[in-house]
Design a protein around this motif. Sequence first.
Motif, short mmCIF file in Angstrom:
data_model
loop_
_atom_site.label_atom_id
_atom_site.label_comp_id
_atom_site.label_asym_id
_atom_site.label_seq_id
_atom_site.Cartn_x
_atom_site.Cartn_y
_atom_site.Cartn_z
N ILE A 70 9.80 -4.83 8.33
CA ILE A 70 8.96 -5.61 7.42
C ILE A 70 7.87 -4.71 6.86
O ILE A 70 7.12 -4.08 7.63
CB ILE A 70 8.35 -6.84 8.12
N PHE A 71 7.78 -4.65 5.55
CA PHE A 71 6.79 -3.83 4.85
C PHE A 71 5.64 -4.75 4.41
O PHE A 71 5.82 -5.61 3.55
CB PHE A 71 7.43 -3.15 3.64
N THR A 72 4.46 -4.55 5.02
CA THR A 72 3.37 -5.49 4.80
C THR A 72 2.35 -4.99 3.76
O THR A 72 1.15 -4.96 4.02
CB THR A 72 2.65 -5.83 6.13
N GLY A 73 2.82 -4.64 2.61
CA GLY A 73 1.94 -4.44 1.46
C GLY A 73 1.33 -3.07 1.30
O GLY A 73 1.21 -2.28 2.23
N ASP A 74 0.93 -2.79 0.05
CA ASP A 74 0.43 -1.48 -0.38
C ASP A 74 1.42 -0.39 -0.01
O ASP A 74 1.05 0.72 0.39
CB ASP A 74 -0.94 -1.19 0.23
N ILE A 75 2.69 -0.70 -0.14
CA ILE A 75 3.74 0.28 0.11
C ILE A 75 3.80 1.26 -1.05
O ILE A 75 3.92 2.47 -0.85
CB ILE A 75 5.11 -0.41 0.32
N ILE A 76 3.68 0.76 -2.26
CA ILE A 76 3.47 1.60 -3.42
C ILE A 76 2.06 1.35 -3.93
O ILE A 76 1.46 0.32 -3.61
CB ILE A 76 4.51 1.33 -4.54
N ASP A 77 1.52 2.27 -4.69
CA ASP A 77 0.16 2.12 -5.22
C ASP A 77 0.24 2.11 -6.74
O ASP A 77 0.66 3.10 -7.35
CB ASP A 77 -0.73 3.26 -4.73
N GLY A 78 -0.14 0.99 -7.33
CA GLY A 78 0.01 0.83 -8.79
C GLY A 78 -0.88 1.74 -9.62
O GLY A 78 -0.58 2.02 -10.77
N ARG A 79 -1.99 2.22 -9.05
CA ARG A 79 -2.96 3.00 -9.82
C ARG A 79 -2.39 4.29 -10.38
O ARG A 79 -2.54 4.56 -11.58
CB ARG A 79 -4.21 3.25 -8.98
N PRO A 80 -1.71 5.14 -9.59
CA PRO A 80 -1.13 6.35 -10.19
C PRO A 80 0.02 6.04 -11.16
O PRO A 80 0.26 6.81 -12.09
CB PRO A 80 -0.64 7.14 -8.98
#
Length: 414
Positions: A70-80
């Motif tokens: 289970i991946f609980t968020g902020d797995i990718i970062d939208g800013r870059p």
Amino acid sequence: MQSLAHVPAGKAGAPIRILQITDTHLFPDGVVTFKTPKRTVDMKKENYSNETAERMLKILVEKVKPDIVIFTGDIIDGRPFGEHKRSDFVETFEKFLRPVIDTKIAWSFTPGNHDDDGAPYSRKDLLKLYELPCCLSAGAKTFNHTVLVGPSAKECVRLWFFDSGENADERIKYTSFDLSAVQGYCALSDKYHKAGERCLGLAYFHIPFPEYAYNKPIRGKLGLFDAARHKGIVPPVAKLFPSLVKLAGSHRVVGSSRLDSGLFREMARRANVVATFCGHDHYNDAVMRRDGLFLCYGRVCSRTPPIDWEGDGGELPFDFGARVVEVNPNGGHSNTEEKPHKCITWIQGESGVEEDSVFQLHPAKPQKPSALQSCFKTVAESKNLPRIAHLVVMIALAAYILMYSENRTKEDDA
């Protein structure tokens, strides 16, 4: 709140093992800089990349051999992605997910506050991730959903997934859990209970409840306060007298929304969820308990700029790793006092299990009340309660009269 069909996972008669991965903050391939309000980070020079997270996930899958990830968020970062005008977030996620897909492990994902932060794609677009292979949330139309997972519909665990909110202004910080999701959780919980469902429940989301704050860890560490001091974003008194703050227990802070969704209270009241698991606070990694509900953090296993706040938060107070939960459904028997389902958790590091992190979540020992709670209980049960109440009222009345008289004297003098 959407209810999905049972998903087969694990082997009959064996415990169900769940690996939690959180806050990897993956960047698009080829990105070598990250612009912050203060400076531009040179990722190569400062030894930041996606490689640590990719390597750690492969190691963790091999060592833990989970039935579910289970991946609980902020797995990718939208800013870059936004800064470099990239929209290949599905490809970035899938590349990271490869060790899970290749071993055909069931997985799911809950969004954090940064997965779509400043991105050229929307939060709703993140639902496309559920279309990737082996996703146990396939078909979900919302991030708020629940599913039974296990070898059979009897030998299983109920998983609850929630969207804990997006970034907001400083007044509330984050938008928190949607009220319709809270209502949906209540309605489905009541429905399952009436239908006789008695399996263990676990809840996963990204941003902690406000109720995570100011609890003493049973296992693990709460390092967010020290990181905030290192960055210089604590009040002056906390900066000058950290020992006093810690003595009072006021250092046990969390990065939660200032809005109260009521979800914690509903879970504590219904008691169908044994423990909740979140991420978000990179420097926190602990198991706590409040009102009978275990409140747990995952541990970070990545090294991209946001992990240590671009260096401003200082070093993490622990090694890279991940939280593991193991549920034993007791051969499909109902979870009762006579034959309880067992549930334990621990931290898996690169070199093995951290022995001092192992803890049994269920069946749990009775929770001891705090000293303050014991004091209130003693007073409440005292035969002299009417006299005590009368004394308190008299003291309050005397204090009011003195203050009122002083104010009237000042007014008369004026």
